[in-house]
Motif scaffolding. Structure first.
Motif, mmCIF file in Angstrom:
data_model
loop_
_atom_site.group_PDB
_atom_site.id
_atom_site.type_symbol
_atom_site.label_atom_id
_atom_site.label_comp_id
_atom_site.label_asym_id
_atom_site.label_seq_id
_atom_site.Cartn_x
_atom_site.Cartn_y
_atom_site.Cartn_z
ATOM 1 N N THR A 63 -15.082 -61.592 -18.404
ATOM 2 C CA THR A 63 -15.524 -62.718 -17.577
ATOM 3 C C THR A 63 -15.067 -62.537 -16.133
ATOM 4 O OG1 THR A 63 -15.290 -64.129 -19.517
ATOM 5 C CG2 THR A 63 -15.495 -65.256 -17.397
ATOM 6 N N GLY A 64 -15.974 -62.704 -15.219
ATOM 7 C CA GLY A 64 -15.646 -62.620 -13.805
ATOM 8 C C GLY A 64 -15.568 -61.197 -13.279
ATOM 9 N N SER A 65 -15.658 -60.210 -14.164
ATOM 10 C CA SER A 65 -15.565 -58.822 -13.703
ATOM 11 C C SER A 65 -16.941 -58.300 -13.311
ATOM 12 C CB SER A 65 -14.994 -57.937 -14.815
ATOM 13 O OG SER A 65 -15.988 -57.679 -15.787
ATOM 14 N N ASP A 66 -16.930 -57.143 -12.664
ATOM 15 C CA ASP A 66 -18.193 -56.487 -12.335
ATOM 16 C C ASP A 66 -18.502 -55.484 -13.450
ATOM 17 O OD1 ASP A 66 -20.430 -55.417 -11.136
ATOM 18 O OD2 ASP A 66 -19.278 -54.138 -9.769
ATOM 19 N N TYR A 115 -22.157 -61.269 -20.803
ATOM 20 C CA TYR A 115 -20.878 -61.951 -20.601
ATOM 21 C C TYR A 115 -20.777 -63.086 -21.593
ATOM 22 C CZ TYR A 115 -20.469 -59.589 -16.054
ATOM 23 O OH TYR A 115 -20.350 -58.657 -15.062
#
Ligand SMILES: [Zn+2]
Length: 159
Positions: free
Chosen positions: A113-116, A155
């Motif tokens: 979550t929130g990562s590229d 995701y």
């Protein structure tokens, strides 16, 4: 779960597959190759060459990464392992898994979550509808499907 007799049998089968393959191709029958095969078949998860290299170092087996790469190429061709490219990014390393006794399954790649697109988890699933899709594609196009490749990426939904 497999019992010890099944494990023993499976162990013998994959060793024979490798032995026969090496013989057919005229490759050397080195003990290293069997050690690497054993390590791979003891793993329950996907792995990459770095994982396997570290694991073998920890167990004091001295094999180079180049040997592991070459050996895995042999296993791929012999149908003993399957190769995956789980990352959508071009520079992610290949992952592998043992494949000889495997039931057909596909993969869901879950990003952190929130990562590229940093991979958090790889979930295996088996959906019988994929077999029906294969069957109808075979009918429609008059082909015998040899293999397929299917990955879902995503995701986690916020809770
Ligand atoms: Zn898998």
């Amino acid at each position: 779960m497999m019992n010890d007799t099944q494990k023993e049998n499976n162990h013998r089968i994959i060793k024979d597959v490798l032995k026969q393959y090496l013989q057919d191709k005229g490759f050397r029958n080195t003990p290293e190759r069997y050690t690497i095969l054993d390590e791979i078949y003891a793993l329950e998860h996907h792995f990459n060459v770095d994982d396997l290299y570290l694991l073998m170092m920890q167990k004091k087996y001295h094999v180079s990464k180049a040997t592991i790469y070459n050996t895995i190429e042999i296993f791929l061709d012999a149908g003993l392992v399957r190769k995956h490219q789980f990352g959508e990014k071009t520079l992610t390393s290949s992952s592998y898994e043992k494949s000889y006794f495997d039931k057909q399954h596909d993969h869901l790649v879950v990003y952190k979550t929130g990562s590229d697109k940093e991979i958090e988890e790889i979930i295996e699933f088996c959906d019988p509808r994929i077999q029906s899709i294969k069957d109808s594609i075979e009918d429609v196009f008059g082909v015998k499907i040899d293999s397929h490749s299917l990955y879902f990426y995503g995701y986690k939904k916020p809770v």
